[in-house]
Scaffold this motif. Sequence first.
Motif, PDB file in Angstrom:
ATOM      1  N   LEU A  64       0.823  -1.205   0.000  1.00 18.34           N
ATOM      2  CA  LEU A  64       0.000   0.000   0.000  1.00 18.34           C
ATOM      3  C   LEU A  64       0.860   1.259   0.000  1.00 18.34           C
ATOM      4  CD1 LEU A  64      -2.861  -0.926   2.479  1.00 18.34           C
ATOM      5  CD2 LEU A  64      -3.132  -0.262   0.094  1.00 18.34           C
ATOM      6  N   THR A  65       1.936   1.214   0.788  1.00 21.12           N
ATOM      7  CA  THR A  65       2.827   2.380   0.861  1.00 21.12           C
ATOM      8  C   THR A  65       3.438   2.669  -0.507  1.00 21.12           C
ATOM      9  OG1 THR A  65       3.287   1.928   3.170  1.00 21.12           O
ATOM     10  CG2 THR A  65       4.862   3.332   2.036  1.00 21.12           C
ATOM     11  N   ALA A  66       3.925   1.614  -1.155  1.00 19.32           N
ATOM     12  CA  ALA A  66       4.536   1.793  -2.486  1.00 19.32           C
ATOM     13  C   ALA A  66       3.501   2.392  -3.442  1.00 19.32           C
ATOM     14  CB  ALA A  66       5.040   0.455  -3.002  1.00 19.32           C
ATOM     15  N   LYS A  67       2.274   1.876  -3.349  1.00 19.49           N
ATOM     16  CA  LYS A  67       1.207   2.354  -4.238  1.00 19.49           C
ATOM     17  C   LYS A  67       0.917   3.837  -3.972  1.00 19.49           C
ATOM     18  CE  LYS A  67      -3.432   1.076  -5.575  1.00 19.49           C
ATOM     19  NZ  LYS A  67      -4.645   0.396  -5.173  1.00 19.49           N
ATOM     20  N   THR A  68       0.826   4.199  -2.693  1.00 17.94           N
ATOM     21  CA  THR A  68       0.474   5.585  -2.378  1.00 17.94           C
ATOM     22  C   THR A  68       1.627   6.560  -2.630  1.00 17.94           C
ATOM     23  OG1 THR A  68       1.066   5.277  -0.070  1.00 17.94           O
ATOM     24  CG2 THR A  68      -1.236   4.989  -0.623  1.00 17.94           C
ATOM     25  N   LEU A  69       2.827   6.015  -2.842  1.00 18.14           N
ATOM     26  CA  LEU A  69       3.943   6.897  -3.189  1.00 18.14           C
ATOM     27  C   LEU A  69       4.078   7.021  -4.706  1.00 18.14           C
ATOM     28  CD1 LEU A  69       6.493   5.825  -0.449  1.00 18.14           C
ATOM     29  CD2 LEU A  69       5.418   8.062  -0.667  1.00 18.14           C
ATOM     30  N   GLY A  70       3.151   6.384  -5.426  1.00 20.81           N
ATOM     31  CA  GLY A  70       3.100   6.564  -6.874  1.00 20.81           C
ATOM     32  C   GLY A  70       3.706   5.445  -7.694  1.00 20.81           C
ATOM     33  N   ALA A  71       3.908   4.278  -7.089  1.00 19.58           N
ATOM     34  CA  ALA A  71       4.508   3.172  -7.848  1.00 19.58           C
ATOM     35  C   ALA A  71       3.482   2.545  -8.796  1.00 19.58           C
ATOM     36  CB  ALA A  71       5.037   2.115  -6.892  1.00 19.58           C
TER      37      ALA A  71
END
Lengths: 237, 221
Positions: free
Chosen positions: A132-139
């Motif tokens: 989720l973190t990676a996704k919310t950082l734009g990955a």
Amino acid sequence: MEFLIEAFKKALFLIINLDRELLEIIFLSLKVSFSALIVASIFGIPLGAFLGMKKFPGKNAVIIFLNTGMGLPPVVVGLFLYMLFSRSGPLGFLHLLYTPTAMIIAQFVLAFPIVTALSQASIMKVDPIIKLTAKTLGATPFQVALTIIKEARYGILAGVIAGLGRVMAEVGAILIVGGNIAGYTRVMTTTIALETDKGNFELALALGIILLTISFLINITLYFIQKKGVPANTTWL
Amino acid sequence: MALELIVSKIWKIYEGRPVLRDLSFVFDRKRIYVIMGPNGSGKTTFLKICALLEVPDKGKVFYLNSDKKRLPKDINLFRKITYVFPEVGIFNASVFDNVAYGLKIRGFKKKEIVARVEEVLDFVGLIHKKKQNALTLSSGEAKRMGIARAIVIEPEFIFLDEPTAFVDMKNTEIIEKILLQIKEREKSTIIIATHDTYFASKVGDIILKLENGKLLTENSA
């Protein structure tokens, strides 16, 4: 007891003097095992990652199949491949029997389930918050997958090293498909088996010492990789 | 003109209980919005729906650009908004690499990554820990790193879910200062979910209360 000490002395002599035959056997062993491991990693890590990240019908069956594969008896693998590669077998036209390539394939079959299953287990252990973190950082989805693999890197490496330990130590499969031909397909484990049969304990013992040393080094590496995976003073939020 | 977030008549129902009911709101200013409410009031659900991490059962959530055109929900939009979880979500890597992550995946050059990450780490007071593994940070430091990781990519929207949970007084004060400084820069709209009334009053420009699935305005600065 005396003959044991004598054999041990001669074994050390062979090691210290870098005996040509000994070196050839060690080199071929490493070449076969590392080649098998590299191929197993190339296919096993992405498949393990896929299994660890994706849900699809039949996934559990694949995982059970892989876990079973982790305990495959090497002689059974050898027998199966022998039947495939023998002159009258379906792949006999490839003329692979009694070649280092056949040995690499046999060891690949043994290492692949270990690398894949342990990679999958490591990927599944990665905290969902990382995804989720990676996704919310734009990955992008691909970058998210790479991030998860990176997070699981120590577990994956441990799987690769466990695979190496398995193939370095096995004798059954490569003996059947390699044939233990001197200077061509003779490796450490098959030589130990043959020389022990012949009563030539010096070479067998020398190779035994080297094999144990390699196994020891593999375990040290594994220990440090696992230790590095969890930094000291970790704070769990 | 900034990006606008439009929440229109959304409903979210958990186990037959409506957590959000017919809720509408427009976030259109580069300010700090604080959403208050007790545990279980639906703050996190609302925040996740706004950040496009969850979908409402009914209603619409969308972003408008400066021409008032609706933006498609693709990677370009996702890269304009970011969300900091209460658990932060720490990569097993150095503090520097954690903060650099968003820039690396956007293809920034190494020189610019170093400059921006160091500037942001200095801003949140973690420059001296840049080489340390981020998993070894204290809760308060981890929260600060999470904020640094969000602001380094200069998003239009930053969602902060319980930024002061599990954090001591000293770190709460530091986080307050950081947020107030971010506000001064006027680069991002910040939406915070918290149940910490004191913290909300210190940092919030617009304080909203989530009650019975509705969003009520308490004050507006």
